[in-house]
Design a protein around this motif. Structure first.
Motif, PDB file in Angstrom:
ATOM      1  N   PHE A  22      92.223  10.423 -19.215  1.00  9.96           N
ATOM      2  CA  PHE A  22      92.614  11.965 -18.567  1.00  9.96           C
ATOM      3  C   PHE A  22      91.769  12.249 -17.483  1.00  9.96           C
ATOM      4  CE2 PHE A  22      91.079  16.362 -18.469  1.00  9.96           C
ATOM      5  CZ  PHE A  22      92.124  16.814 -18.462  1.00  9.96           C
ATOM      6  N   LEU A  23      90.607  11.637 -17.148  1.00 12.10           N
ATOM      7  CA  LEU A  23      89.430  11.993 -16.129  1.00 12.10           C
ATOM      8  C   LEU A  23      90.023  11.141 -14.815  1.00 12.10           C
ATOM      9  CD1 LEU A  23      85.986  12.217 -17.673  1.00 12.10           C
ATOM     10  CD2 LEU A  23      87.108  14.003 -16.701  1.00 12.10           C
ATOM     11  N   MET A  24      90.644  10.130 -15.137  1.00 15.90           N
ATOM     12  CA  MET A  24      91.299   9.179 -14.209  1.00 15.90           C
ATOM     13  C   MET A  24      92.344   9.802 -13.321  1.00 15.90           C
ATOM     14  SD  MET A  24      88.819   6.933 -13.317  1.00 15.90           S
ATOM     15  CE  MET A  24      89.782   5.909 -12.126  1.00 15.90           C
ATOM     16  N   ALA A  25      93.101  10.398 -14.409  1.00 15.06           N
ATOM     17  CA  ALA A  25      94.370  11.040 -13.883  1.00 15.06           C
ATOM     18  C   ALA A  25      94.196  12.377 -13.179  1.00 15.06           C
ATOM     19  CB  ALA A  25      94.972  11.562 -14.938  1.00 15.06           C
ATOM     20  N   GLN A  26      93.044  12.931 -13.592  1.00 20.17           N
ATOM     21  CA  GLN A  26      92.399  14.125 -12.617  1.00 20.17           C
ATOM     22  C   GLN A  26      91.998  13.688 -11.332  1.00 20.17           C
ATOM     23  OE1 GLN A  26      92.498  17.717 -13.516  1.00 20.17           O
ATOM     24  NE2 GLN A  26      93.941  16.758 -15.263  1.00 20.17           N
ATOM     25  N   LYS A  27      91.226  12.607 -11.314  1.00 18.22           N
ATOM     26  CA  LYS A  27      90.635  12.208 -10.217  1.00 18.22           C
ATOM     27  C   LYS A  27      91.787  11.771  -9.305  1.00 18.22           C
ATOM     28  CE  LYS A  27      87.869   8.441  -8.148  1.00 18.22           C
ATOM     29  NZ  LYS A  27      88.612   8.225  -7.060  1.00 18.22           N
ATOM     30  N   GLN A  28      92.883  10.964  -9.766  1.00 16.88           N
ATOM     31  CA  GLN A  28      93.984  10.596  -8.753  1.00 16.88           C
ATOM     32  C   GLN A  28      94.583  11.863  -8.319  1.00 16.88           C
ATOM     33  OE1 GLN A  28      96.802   8.219 -10.980  1.00 16.88           O
ATOM     34  NE2 GLN A  28      97.619   7.334  -9.099  1.00 16.88           N
ATOM     35  N   ASP A  29      94.831  13.154  -9.138  1.00 14.44           N
ATOM     36  CA  ASP A  29      95.590  14.252  -8.746  1.00 14.44           C
ATOM     37  C   ASP A  29      94.749  14.781  -7.621  1.00 14.44           C
ATOM     38  OD1 ASP A  29      97.582  13.852 -10.479  1.00 14.44           O
ATOM     39  OD2 ASP A  29      96.873  15.495 -11.813  1.00 14.44           O
ATOM     40  N   ASP A  31      92.547  13.183  -5.540  1.00 14.32           N
ATOM     41  CA  ASP A  31      92.658  12.341  -4.185  1.00 14.32           C
ATOM     42  C   ASP A  31      94.030  12.521  -3.596  1.00 14.32           C
ATOM     43  OD1 ASP A  31      90.238  11.250  -4.913  1.00 14.32           O
ATOM     44  OD2 ASP A  31      91.087   9.507  -5.797  1.00 14.32           O
ATOM     45  N   GLN A  32      95.019  12.525  -4.347  1.00 10.78           N
ATOM     46  CA  GLN A  32      96.397  13.009  -3.527  1.00 10.78           C
ATOM     47  C   GLN A  32      96.424  14.603  -3.121  1.00 10.78           C
ATOM     48  OE1 GLN A  32      99.115  12.752  -7.033  1.00 10.78           O
ATOM     49  NE2 GLN A  32      99.432  10.267  -6.599  1.00 10.78           N
ATOM     50  N   ALA A  33      95.934  15.441  -3.826  1.00 11.05           N
ATOM     51  CA  ALA A  33      95.712  16.970  -3.177  1.00 11.05           C
ATOM     52  C   ALA A  33      94.841  16.704  -1.953  1.00 11.05           C
ATOM     53  CB  ALA A  33      95.207  17.745  -4.186  1.00 11.05           C
ATOM     54  N   ARG A  34      94.019  16.167  -1.818  1.00 14.40           N
ATOM     55  CA  ARG A  34      92.941  16.028  -0.637  1.00 14.40           C
ATOM     56  C   ARG A  34      93.572  15.091   0.424  1.00 14.40           C
ATOM     57  NH1 ARG A  34      89.749  12.100   1.609  1.00 14.40           N
ATOM     58  NH2 ARG A  34      87.773  13.149   2.591  1.00 14.40           N
ATOM     59  N   GLU A  35      94.544  14.362   0.132  1.00 17.18           N
ATOM     60  CA  GLU A  35      95.248  13.640   1.334  1.00 17.18           C
ATOM     61  C   GLU A  35      96.261  14.601   1.738  1.00 17.18           C
ATOM     62  OE1 GLU A  35      95.836  11.449   3.988  1.00 17.18           O
ATOM     63  OE2 GLU A  35      94.266  10.961   2.749  1.00 17.18           O
ATOM     64  N   SER A  36      96.968  15.338   0.831  1.00 12.18           N
ATOM     65  CA  SER A  36      97.906  16.111   1.130  1.00 12.18           C
ATOM     66  C   SER A  36      97.323  17.427   2.265  1.00 12.18           C
ATOM     67  CB  SER A  36      98.460  16.805   0.018  1.00 12.18           C
ATOM     68  OG  SER A  36      99.527  17.774   0.323  1.00 12.18           O
ATOM     69  N   LEU A  37      96.328  17.805   1.810  1.00 13.93           N
ATOM     70  CA  LEU A  37      95.468  18.926   2.620  1.00 13.93           C
ATOM     71  C   LEU A  37      95.051  18.357   3.956  1.00 13.93           C
ATOM     72  CD1 LEU A  37      93.268  20.775   0.061  1.00 13.93           C
ATOM     73  CD2 LEU A  37      95.293  21.681   1.344  1.00 13.93           C
ATOM     74  N   LEU A  38      94.799  17.037   4.013  1.00  9.31           N
ATOM     75  CA  LEU A  38      94.196  16.356   5.125  1.00  9.31           C
ATOM     76  C   LEU A  38      95.536  16.414   6.233  1.00  9.31           C
ATOM     77  CD1 LEU A  38      91.703  13.909   4.104  1.00  9.31           C
ATOM     78  CD2 LEU A  38      91.220  15.977   5.210  1.00  9.31           C
ATOM     79  N   GLU A  39      96.506  15.955   5.677  1.00 10.54           N
ATOM     80  CA  GLU A  39      97.759  15.658   6.385  1.00 10.54           C
ATOM     81  C   GLU A  39      98.199  17.189   6.814  1.00 10.54           C
ATOM     82  OE1 GLU A  39     100.781  14.493   8.646  1.00 10.54           O
ATOM     83  OE2 GLU A  39      99.376  13.181   7.838  1.00 10.54           O
ATOM     84  N   ALA A  40      98.279  18.113   6.238  1.00 11.29           N
ATOM     85  CA  ALA A  40      98.684  19.494   6.462  1.00 11.29           C
ATOM     86  C   ALA A  40      97.620  20.047   7.779  1.00 11.29           C
ATOM     87  CB  ALA A  40      98.515  20.554   5.186  1.00 11.29           C
ATOM     88  N   ILE A  41      96.330  19.865   7.757  1.00 10.34           N
ATOM     89  CA  ILE A  41      95.512  19.984   8.620  1.00 10.34           C
ATOM     90  C   ILE A  41      95.717  19.390  10.023  1.00 10.34           C
ATOM     91  CG2 ILE A  41      93.072  19.879   9.487  1.00 10.34           C
ATOM     92  CD1 ILE A  41      92.180  20.472   6.372  1.00 10.34           C
TER      93      ILE A  41
END
Length: 175
Positions: A22-29, A31-41
């Motif tokens: 569960f925690l690894m899935a949360q971490k992966q989510d 990481d994906q959200a962070r990369e998505s935000l960085l791309e939006a920026i």
């Protein structure tokens, strides 16, 4: 030194494994959200940089035209202090009144500073017209000849935006 092997009961292991997954899935989510935000920026910065550059060039060109009209010659330009980072850069106003050397605005007389500021204000209002513009005694430092040129530009600018002009200058009141 002897090492002992610890055994974890199967039920406890499965609970820990489930929690770990569960925690690894949360971490992966995350990481994906962070990369998505960085791309939006990055995309916003690219768009903003392009828009700023186009507007800066347009205002610079229009500023030069108004400056030449108000001073009946000379030259003016807007210069980015750090071209590699335009969104964080300062802007320098460099002018050359007719018959003088190219210089920073800080070295001009009071009347020349006023005319330069008016040229920049008119350039900004011309490139991106506001719904209305309030000008309070912007012509106070101008002599009669400069007031006539100022009034002519006001007439032209009034076609693009509503003007509220506060003045004591007779030529500006006529316009």
């Amino acid at each position: 030194m002897k090492t002992e092997m610890v055994t974890i009961p199967k039920i406890e292991y499965e609970e820990l494994k489930k929690r770990y997954d569960f925690l690894m899935a949360q971490k992966q989510d995350m990481d994906q959200a962070r990369e998505s935000l960085l791309e939006a920026i990055r995309k916003i910065n690219r768009t903003t940089r392009g828009l700023f550059q186009r507007t800066f060039e347009s205002v610079g060109k229009t500023f030069r035209e108004y400056y030449r009209e108000l001073f009946q010659g000379g030259d003016a330009q807007l210069v980015l202090l750090d071209e590699s980072h335009p969104l964080e850069s300062g802007i320098e106003i460099v002018v050359r009144p007719p018959g003088k050397k190219l210089q920073n605005i800080a070295l001009l007389s009071g009347g020349e500073k006023a005319l330069t500021a008016i040229a920049l204000l008119f350039a900004l209002a011309s490139v991106n017209p506001p719904p209305f513009l309030v000008l309070d005694e912007t012509d106070a430092a101008l002599d009669e000849a400069n007031s006539l040129r100022y009034a002519n530009i006001l007439k032209e600018l009034s076609k693009k935006t509503q003007l509220v002009v506060i003045t004591h200058n007779r030529e500006t009141m006529k316009a």
